[in-house]
Write an enzyme that holds these catalytic residues in place. Structure first.
Site, mmCIF file in Angstrom:
data_model
loop_
_atom_site.group_PDB
_atom_site.id
_atom_site.type_symbol
_atom_site.label_atom_id
_atom_site.label_comp_id
_atom_site.label_asym_id
_atom_site.label_seq_id
_atom_site.Cartn_x
_atom_site.Cartn_y
_atom_site.Cartn_z
ATOM 1 N N SER A 122 5.132 11.827 7.334
ATOM 2 C CA SER A 122 3.874 12.182 7.992
ATOM 3 C C SER A 122 3.303 10.991 8.756
ATOM 4 C CB SER A 122 2.849 12.647 6.953
ATOM 5 O OG SER A 122 3.295 13.799 6.274
ATOM 6 N N ARG A 135 -4.721 7.585 8.256
ATOM 7 C CA ARG A 135 -5.084 8.421 7.097
ATOM 8 C C ARG A 135 -6.076 9.523 7.479
ATOM 9 N NH1 ARG A 135 -2.902 8.278 1.731
ATOM 10 N NH2 ARG A 135 -1.757 6.338 1.584
ATOM 11 N N HIS A 179 -4.151 12.160 9.277
ATOM 12 C CA HIS A 179 -3.359 12.873 8.274
ATOM 13 C C HIS A 179 -4.188 13.944 7.574
ATOM 14 C CE1 HIS A 179 -1.395 13.014 4.153
ATOM 15 N NE2 HIS A 179 -0.404 13.354 4.949
#
Lengths: 217, 217
Positions: free
Chosen positions: B24, B47, B50
């Site tokens: 990812s 992050r 994500h």
């Protein structure tokens, strides 16, 4: 507000929670293309857009097999709500629920780590196994982990009890789109709500549940 | 997987949590334009992307006054983390925190409803008043309510203790963009992280905290 402060006291903003909601929903309904949804579905999509701050989300939402009606009926009948993360679990507004429905997340059950290791899968997937027979007629809400959604579909294929409806909105870049496609294509005909592609997440998932619950009161 | 099931047993997917994360993050770093960020900032933005499933988010992220370093130092020093919602509070991964930092949400404190009514504002805004003197040196995380962020800035203007850093990522259509602009323009020079415009939310907020915390271990 005192004078001579760092923002120049220039903090005029709408403070009435109900007015904020109403204006927000009016903006969303003016901007979003909701024509292909039923009124019950549009109500859910508006709440999901509200949680994401993202009007184009509407284009990726898909309902199948009468999700809005099935999920609402399940909640009215007292069905439990199984969530893949504690964020989703926390995001469900309890006072909206029509039958004091239990809202459950098994991710941090002490048994999960061993189950995941035994099966060579993620903790999110292994946590699904703990739902057991309570899955029958439940509302399932997957807001984070594609592996949880894949695992659930595999369990149903293998004979696990059939939930009343599945809100499948895992988010991300590896497996999320594929897991949602698998739910929508699943042969068992379980009512579903998905957001195609990468978008999703716990806030969108909780918003969908809260929309259905408020419709069910 | 049993044979002859509804999905045809065709549920091949990546089951290794660490491999899913790595793939990812590699996809995000390949697709997102992170050139204007420091390495510590880029780690946080990855992050956040994500959590949102949304690469274009990067363009809306703004850091000011050394947020990454200030927030990390605050956590290492044991600072509490004040959150505007329970979803954010639940989304902070405790085992990542470097000093067993308290993670607090006062939204459901019994005093909040009366405080909100007295001040003619939202419960989210009134909940900020309960942070009191503990605000000094704290990490503040606003993932949902523009009114909470506006209210916090007003309190600081009026002499409330200064937090170490503010992650200001409220989401939505009424006040969200304006509250984040007010934080970034605020004269006190408090380190901040915002997502300009409508995007934000509890998942993005928690992801930012978790990125800072993992960097601080």
């Amino acid at each position: 507000m005192t004078a001579g402060n760092a923002t120049g006291g220039n903090l005029d903003y709408l403070r009435d929670g109900r007015a904020i909601y109403e204006r927000s929903f009016a903006i969303i309904r003016a901007e979003a293309d909701l024509a292909r949804f039923s009124e019950a579905e549009a109500h859910i999509v508006v709440r999901m857009i509200h949680a994401a701050g993202l009007v184009p989300l509407a284009a990726d939402v898909a309902f199948g097999h009468g999700l809005a009606e099935a999920a609402r009926a399940a909640l009215q009948n007292g069905a439990p709500i199984f969530c893949d993360t504690e964020m989703v679990e926390r995001g469900v507004t309890r006072r909206r629920l029509p039958a004091e429905n239990p809202v459950l997340c098994t991710l941090n059950d002490p048994a999960v780590a061993d189950l995941a290791a035994q099966q060579g899968t993620t903790r999110s997937a292994a946590a699904v196994d703990l739902w057991g027979e309570r899955l029958a007629g439940a509302l399932v809400v997957i807001g984070n982990a594609p592996t949880a959604l894949f695992h659930l579909l595999g369990r149903i294929d293998a004979g696990a009890p059939r939930p009343a409806a599945i809100i499948g909105v895992p988010v991300g870049f590896v497996g999320a789109a594929e897991s949602k496609d698998a739910l929508a294509a699943h042969g068992a005909g379980i009512p579903y709500l998905v957001v195609r592609g990468r978008l999703g997440g716990s806030a969108i998932a909780a918003a969908a549940v809260n929309a259905i619950a408020s419709d069910a009161l």
